[in-house]
Design a protein around this motif. Structure first.
Motif, PDB file in Angstrom:
ATOM      1  N   GLY A   4       0.809  -1.208   0.000  1.00  0.00           N
ATOM      2  CA  GLY A   4       0.000   0.000   0.000  1.00  0.00           C
ATOM      3  C   GLY A   4       0.848   1.267   0.000  1.00  0.00           C
ATOM      4  O   GLY A   4       2.033   1.245   0.345  1.00  0.00           O
ATOM      5  N   TYR A   5       0.206   2.357  -0.376  1.00  0.00           N
ATOM      6  CA  TYR A   5       0.876   3.668  -0.418  1.00  0.00           C
ATOM      7  C   TYR A   5      -0.089   4.739   0.045  1.00  0.00           C
ATOM      8  O   TYR A   5      -1.286   4.705  -0.265  1.00  0.00           O
ATOM      9  CB  TYR A   5       1.333   3.992  -1.847  1.00  0.00           C
ATOM     10  CG  TYR A   5       1.536   5.478  -2.091  1.00  0.00           C
ATOM     11  CD1 TYR A   5       2.745   6.079  -1.807  1.00  0.00           C
ATOM     12  CD2 TYR A   5       0.487   6.281  -2.553  1.00  0.00           C
ATOM     13  CE1 TYR A   5       2.928   7.450  -1.993  1.00  0.00           C
ATOM     14  CE2 TYR A   5       0.658   7.648  -2.731  1.00  0.00           C
ATOM     15  CZ  TYR A   5       1.876   8.222  -2.459  1.00  0.00           C
ATOM     16  OH  TYR A   5       2.049   9.570  -2.633  1.00  0.00           O
ATOM     17  N   ILE A   6       0.444   5.712   0.793  1.00  0.00           N
ATOM     18  CA  ILE A   6      -0.339   6.889   1.154  1.00  0.00           C
ATOM     19  C   ILE A   6       0.615   8.067   1.261  1.00  0.00           C
ATOM     20  O   ILE A   6       1.750   7.925   1.712  1.00  0.00           O
ATOM     21  CB  ILE A   6      -1.101   6.677   2.486  1.00  0.00           C
ATOM     22  CG1 ILE A   6      -2.037   7.857   2.755  1.00  0.00           C
ATOM     23  CG2 ILE A   6      -0.147   6.475   3.662  1.00  0.00           C
ATOM     24  CD1 ILE A   6      -3.044   7.583   3.848  1.00  0.00           C
ATOM     25  N   GLU A  94       3.622  -0.190  -9.009  1.00  0.00           N
ATOM     26  CA  GLU A  94       3.997   0.521 -10.234  1.00  0.00           C
ATOM     27  C   GLU A  94       4.393   1.971  -9.924  1.00  0.00           C
ATOM     28  O   GLU A  94       5.323   2.506 -10.537  1.00  0.00           O
ATOM     29  CB  GLU A  94       2.834   0.494 -11.225  1.00  0.00           C
ATOM     30  CG  GLU A  94       2.619  -0.890 -11.841  1.00  0.00           C
ATOM     31  CD  GLU A  94       1.353  -0.965 -12.670  1.00  0.00           C
ATOM     32  OE1 GLU A  94       0.710   0.091 -12.875  1.00  0.00           O
ATOM     33  OE2 GLU A  94       0.997  -2.074 -13.109  1.00  0.00           O
ATOM     34  N   TYR A  95       3.701   2.586  -8.971  1.00  0.00           N
ATOM     35  CA  TYR A  95       4.019   3.967  -8.595  1.00  0.00           C
ATOM     36  C   TYR A  95       5.429   4.053  -8.015  1.00  0.00           C
ATOM     37  O   TYR A  95       6.207   4.949  -8.369  1.00  0.00           O
ATOM     38  CB  TYR A  95       2.989   4.473  -7.583  1.00  0.00           C
ATOM     39  CG  TYR A  95       3.246   5.882  -7.101  1.00  0.00           C
ATOM     40  CD1 TYR A  95       2.970   6.976  -7.910  1.00  0.00           C
ATOM     41  CD2 TYR A  95       3.778   6.121  -5.839  1.00  0.00           C
ATOM     42  CE1 TYR A  95       3.210   8.280  -7.477  1.00  0.00           C
ATOM     43  CE2 TYR A  95       4.016   7.410  -5.395  1.00  0.00           C
ATOM     44  CZ  TYR A  95       3.734   8.490  -6.221  1.00  0.00           C
ATOM     45  OH  TYR A  95       3.982   9.762  -5.785  1.00  0.00           O
ATOM     46  N   LEU A  96       5.787   3.117  -7.143  1.00  0.00           N
ATOM     47  CA  LEU A  96       7.133   3.120  -6.553  1.00  0.00           C
ATOM     48  C   LEU A  96       8.203   2.935  -7.627  1.00  0.00           C
ATOM     49  O   LEU A  96       9.252   3.590  -7.591  1.00  0.00           O
ATOM     50  CB  LEU A  96       7.257   2.019  -5.497  1.00  0.00           C
ATOM     51  CG  LEU A  96       8.643   1.878  -4.862  1.00  0.00           C
ATOM     52  CD1 LEU A  96       9.074   3.171  -4.175  1.00  0.00           C
ATOM     53  CD2 LEU A  96       8.666   0.716  -3.870  1.00  0.00           C
ATOM     54  N   PHE A  97       7.935   2.083  -8.593  1.00  0.00           N
ATOM     55  CA  PHE A  97       8.882   1.873  -9.698  1.00  0.00           C
ATOM     56  C   PHE A  97       9.063   3.172 -10.494  1.00  0.00           C
ATOM     57  O   PHE A  97      10.179   3.520 -10.888  1.00  0.00           O
ATOM     58  CB  PHE A  97       8.400   0.753 -10.628  1.00  0.00           C
ATOM     59  CG  PHE A  97       8.813  -0.630 -10.184  1.00  0.00           C
ATOM     60  CD1 PHE A  97       8.404  -1.149  -8.964  1.00  0.00           C
ATOM     61  CD2 PHE A  97       9.610  -1.426 -10.982  1.00  0.00           C
ATOM     62  CE1 PHE A  97       8.782  -2.427  -8.553  1.00  0.00           C
ATOM     63  CE2 PHE A  97      10.004  -2.687 -10.591  1.00  0.00           C
ATOM     64  CZ  PHE A  97       9.586  -3.194  -9.371  1.00  0.00           C
ATOM     65  N   ARG A  98       7.976   3.909 -10.737  1.00  0.00           N
ATOM     66  CA  ARG A  98       8.069   5.174 -11.470  1.00  0.00           C
ATOM     67  C   ARG A  98       8.821   6.224 -10.648  1.00  0.00           C
ATOM     68  O   ARG A  98       9.595   7.007 -11.195  1.00  0.00           O
ATOM     69  CB  ARG A  98       6.671   5.690 -11.838  1.00  0.00           C
ATOM     70  CG  ARG A  98       5.927   4.832 -12.849  1.00  0.00           C
ATOM     71  CD  ARG A  98       4.775   5.590 -13.505  1.00  0.00           C
ATOM     72  NE  ARG A  98       3.857   6.169 -12.553  1.00  0.00           N
ATOM     73  CZ  ARG A  98       2.822   5.542 -12.018  1.00  0.00           C
ATOM     74  NH1 ARG A  98       2.589   4.270 -12.344  1.00  0.00           N
ATOM     75  NH2 ARG A  98       2.017   6.144 -11.170  1.00  0.00           N
ATOM     76  N   ILE A  99       8.570   6.216  -9.330  1.00  0.00           N
ATOM     77  CA  ILE A  99       9.283   7.131  -8.439  1.00  0.00           C
ATOM     78  C   ILE A  99      10.786   6.906  -8.555  1.00  0.00           C
ATOM     79  O   ILE A  99      11.561   7.841  -8.756  1.00  0.00           O
ATOM     80  CB  ILE A  99       8.837   6.916  -6.971  1.00  0.00           C
ATOM     81  CG1 ILE A  99       7.441   7.504  -6.737  1.00  0.00           C
ATOM     82  CG2 ILE A  99       9.847   7.521  -5.992  1.00  0.00           C
ATOM     83  CD1 ILE A  99       7.400   8.999  -6.596  1.00  0.00           C
ATOM     84  N   LEU A 114      16.561   8.376  -6.936  1.00  0.00           N
ATOM     85  CA  LEU A 114      16.961   6.973  -6.785  1.00  0.00           C
ATOM     86  C   LEU A 114      17.754   6.784  -5.493  1.00  0.00           C
ATOM     87  O   LEU A 114      17.514   5.832  -4.739  1.00  0.00           O
ATOM     88  CB  LEU A 114      17.780   6.517  -7.998  1.00  0.00           C
ATOM     89  CG  LEU A 114      18.264   5.060  -7.973  1.00  0.00           C
ATOM     90  CD1 LEU A 114      17.106   4.092  -7.824  1.00  0.00           C
ATOM     91  CD2 LEU A 114      19.053   4.739  -9.234  1.00  0.00           C
ATOM     92  N   GLY A 115      18.691   7.678  -5.228  1.00  0.00           N
ATOM     93  CA  GLY A 115      19.458   7.615  -3.991  1.00  0.00           C
ATOM     94  C   GLY A 115      18.574   7.805  -2.769  1.00  0.00           C
ATOM     95  O   GLY A 115      18.775   7.169  -1.727  1.00  0.00           O
ATOM     96  N   GLN A 116      17.560   8.669  -2.900  1.00  0.00           N
ATOM     97  CA  GLN A 116      16.653   8.922  -1.782  1.00  0.00           C
ATOM     98  C   GLN A 116      15.801   7.692  -1.464  1.00  0.00           C
ATOM     99  O   GLN A 116      15.519   7.404  -0.301  1.00  0.00           O
ATOM    100  CB  GLN A 116      15.769  10.130  -2.107  1.00  0.00           C
ATOM    101  CG  GLN A 116      16.555  11.439  -2.155  1.00  0.00           C
ATOM    102  CD  GLN A 116      15.765  12.594  -2.755  1.00  0.00           C
ATOM    103  OE1 GLN A 116      14.857  12.390  -3.557  1.00  0.00           O
ATOM    104  NE2 GLN A 116      16.120  13.817  -2.372  1.00  0.00           N
ATOM    105  N   VAL A 117      15.399   6.960  -2.504  1.00  0.00           N
ATOM    106  CA  VAL A 117      14.641   5.716  -2.303  1.00  0.00           C
ATOM    107  C   VAL A 117      15.516   4.689  -1.590  1.00  0.00           C
ATOM    108  O   VAL A 117      15.076   4.023  -0.638  1.00  0.00           O
ATOM    109  CB  VAL A 117      14.123   5.160  -3.647  1.00  0.00           C
ATOM    110  CG1 VAL A 117      13.555   3.742  -3.469  1.00  0.00           C
ATOM    111  CG2 VAL A 117      13.054   6.073  -4.228  1.00  0.00           C
ATOM    112  N   ILE A 137      10.495  -5.668  -3.032  1.00  0.00           N
ATOM    113  CA  ILE A 137       9.781  -4.701  -3.871  1.00  0.00           C
ATOM    114  C   ILE A 137      10.665  -3.476  -4.159  1.00  0.00           C
ATOM    115  O   ILE A 137      10.795  -3.048  -5.313  1.00  0.00           O
ATOM    116  CB  ILE A 137       8.466  -4.253  -3.192  1.00  0.00           C
ATOM    117  CG1 ILE A 137       7.496  -5.439  -3.096  1.00  0.00           C
ATOM    118  CG2 ILE A 137       7.811  -3.122  -3.986  1.00  0.00           C
ATOM    119  CD1 ILE A 137       6.310  -5.186  -2.189  1.00  0.00           C
ATOM    120  N   VAL A 138      11.291  -2.935  -3.108  1.00  0.00           N
ATOM    121  CA  VAL A 138      12.097  -1.723  -3.293  1.00  0.00           C
ATOM    122  C   VAL A 138      13.350  -2.030  -4.105  1.00  0.00           C
ATOM    123  O   VAL A 138      13.734  -1.257  -4.993  1.00  0.00           O
ATOM    124  CB  VAL A 138      12.466  -1.096  -1.934  1.00  0.00           C
ATOM    125  CG1 VAL A 138      13.328   0.149  -2.147  1.00  0.00           C
ATOM    126  CG2 VAL A 138      11.210  -0.721  -1.158  1.00  0.00           C
TER     127      VAL A 138
END
Length: 408
Positions: A4-6, A94-99, A114-117, A137-138
Motif C-alpha cells: 500500500g501507499y499513502i 507501479e508507482y514506486l517503480f516510477r518514483i 533513486l538515492g533517496q529511495v 519490492i524496493v
C-alpha cells in the motif's frame, strides 16, 4: 500480504503544505512504532522537498485505513484529508517503480530520487521495519530504475539552460584552461560557475554591479577573482569566454565599446539580452544566446518524454515479475507450516522406532534420512501447486483446505 501507499507530493499539495508534512528521522521512528501497534510490521517513509510518502505492507483492509488515520494524526495541524493520495496493490508497486526511475519527479528523469529511495529503505531496515517483502519490492524498483538510466540515459538530456549553455560552449571552444569572465552574481551565474569549474575552466573572474554580492561567492568558489564592473571591457580583451547573466533592462556589452583582436565566445543567459547582437558580425566573435539554447532545451524535453514512454514499458515488464513474486509469497507461511508439520512427523516416527528397535549410530542416520526424504517427497508436488496458484481467491481457498487437512 498487500502493498500500500499513502502520501502527498508536489502534484497534489503546495509547498507550504509539503513543508509542514516533512518527516524527520525521529518522526519516522515514531510513525513506524505506531504503525506496528496497528499490525503494520513493514513500512518505509520517503520524505523529500517534493513528497511525503509512506509505503507499507498489510493484511486486512482495516489496517490500510488505520495507516491513513495515523498519517492524518501525525500532521493534525495540516488540512490533508482532501489532498492525500492512496494506492493499493499493483498500482502502489507501479508507482514506486516510477518514483525510483524519476518519472514522477518535478524534473523528469532526474537521478537524485533513486538515492533517496535507497536511503529510505536502508533507514527502514536499520530500524527493523523492512522485511523480505519490502526489501524485494524496493530492490526490484531500484534495479529497474538503474536499467532505465543505463540504457535510456534520460537524465543526460539536460533541461537547465545554464548547463546546456556550458555544454555548447564546450563544443564551440573547449573550456578547459580558458580565461573566463562571468558578468552577474545571481543564481544563474552561480550555476554557470559550477559548470565552468566542472569543465576545467582556468582563470575565472566575476564582476557585478554590486561588488559585495560578487564577493559573497568567494565562500563557495575561493579560486574566483572578483573584478570591478567598470573594468569589464578591459578584462574582456584578455578573455576567451564571457558568460553574462544579469537582470539589466539593456545590453551591458556594447559592440562600439569592445575592442578585441582575439577570438572570444559569449554565452548570453540573460533576458533581455546582455550582449549587443551587433557583435555577431565580427569574425572573431561567437554568441550563444537564449533563443538558441531554448531550442536545445525544448528538443531535450521532447526526447526525455519519448524515452519516458519507452521506460514505462520496461517498468510494466519489471513490475509483473515483482507482482507474481509477491502473490506467490502469500503462500510461504502455509508452505512453511506444511514443512514444519512434516518435520514433526519425521521426528515422532524416528523416536518411536528408536525406542522399539536398537539401531547403530549409522543406521539411525540412514533411517532418519529415509523418513525425511519420503515424507518431503510426498509433499513436493502439492507444494509446487501451492506456489503456482495465480489468484488470491484460490490461495485463500487452498490455505483453508491445507489447514483443515493437516491440522496446522
Amino acid at each position: 500480504m498487500r502493498f500500500g501507499y499513502i502520501g502527498i507530493n508536489y502534484k497534489n499539495a503546495p509547498l507550504d503544505i509539503r513543508d509542514k508534512t516533512s518527516f524527520t528521522d525521529v518522526d519516522k521512528i515514531d510513525f513506524f512504532q505506531n504503525a506496528e501497534k496497528i499490525g503494520i510490521e513493514q513500512c518505509m517513509i520517503l520524505s523529500t522537498c517534493n513528497r511525503s510518502e509512506v509505503y507499507f505492507l498489510y493484511r486486512k483492509a482495516e489496517e490500510k485505513e488505520a495507516v491513513k488515520k495515523l498519517y492524518l494524526d501525525t500532521f493534525q495541524e495540516v488540512q490533508l484529508k482532501d489532498l492525500l493520495l492512496t494506492l493499493d496493490g499493483n498500482e502502489a508497486i507501479e508507482y514506486l517503480f516510477r518514483i525510483a526511475a524519476g518519472l514522477e519527479s518535478l524534473v523528469l528523469g532526474e537521478d537524485q530520487i533513486l538515492g533517496q529511495v535507497k536511503d529510505a529503505l536502508e533507514f527502514s531496515k536499520a530500524m527493523g521495519y523492512s522485511g523480505k517483502e519490502m526489501n524485494k519490492i524496493v530492490r526490484d524498483a531500484v534495479t529497474c530504475a538503474k536499467k532505465i538510466k543505463t540504457e535510456l540515459k534520460i537524465s543526460e538530456r539536460p533541461l537547465s539552460v545554464s548547463y546546456v549553455g556550458i555544454q555548447q560552449l564546450e563544443k564551440v571552444c573547449q573550456i578547459e584552461g580558458k580565461t573566463v569572465l562571468v558578468i552577474g552574481s545571481g543564481k544563474t551565474s552561480t550555476l554557470a560557475l559550477h559548470y565552468l569549474y566542472e569543465y576545467g575552466a582556468g582563470n575565472v573572474m566575476i564582476c557585478s554591479r554590486t561588488t559585495a554580492h560578487a564577493k559573497e561567492l568567494l565562500q563557495e568558489f575561493p579560486q574566483l577573482t572578483v573584478v570591478e564592473f567598470e573594468q569589464r571591457y578591459q578584462i574582456m580583451e584578455k578573455c576567451d569566454i564571457v558568460v553574462s547573466a544579469t537582470s539589466a533592462p539593456h545590453v551591458i556589452v556594447r559592440a562600439d565599446e569592445l575592442v578585441t583582436d582575439h577570438s572570444i565566445t559569449f554565452l548570453d543567459l540573460a533576458a533581455p539580452r546582455d550582449i549587443d547582437t551587433a557583435l555577431q558580425g565580427r569574425e572573431n566573435v561567437t554568441i550563444l544566446n537564449l533563443d538558441f539554447l531554448s531550442k536545445i532545451v525544448e528538443n531535450n524535453q521532447k526526447e526525455r518524454e519519448r524515452l519516458v514512454e519507452i521506460s514505462k514499458g520496461m517498468i510494466q515488464e519489471a513490475t509483473e515479475e515483482t507482482k507474481e513474486w509477491l502473490l506467490s509469497s502469500r503462500m510461504d507461511s502455509t508452505i512453511e507450516s506444511l514443512q514444519l508439520r512434516c518435520d514433526e512427523i519425521v521426528q515422532d516416527s524416528y523416536e518411536y522406532l528408536n525406542r522399539k528397535i536398537e539401531f547403530s549410530a549409522r543406521e539411525q542416520k540412514i533411517i532418519k534420512k529415509v523418513l525425511n526424504a519420503s515424507l518431503h517427497r510426498l509433499l513436493r508436488e502439492p507444494i509446487q501447486e501451492l506456489k503456482q496458484l495465480d489468484t488470491r481467491e484460490k490461495q485463500d481457498k487452498y490455505q483453508e483446505i491445507v489447514k483443515e487437512l493437516f491440522q496446522i
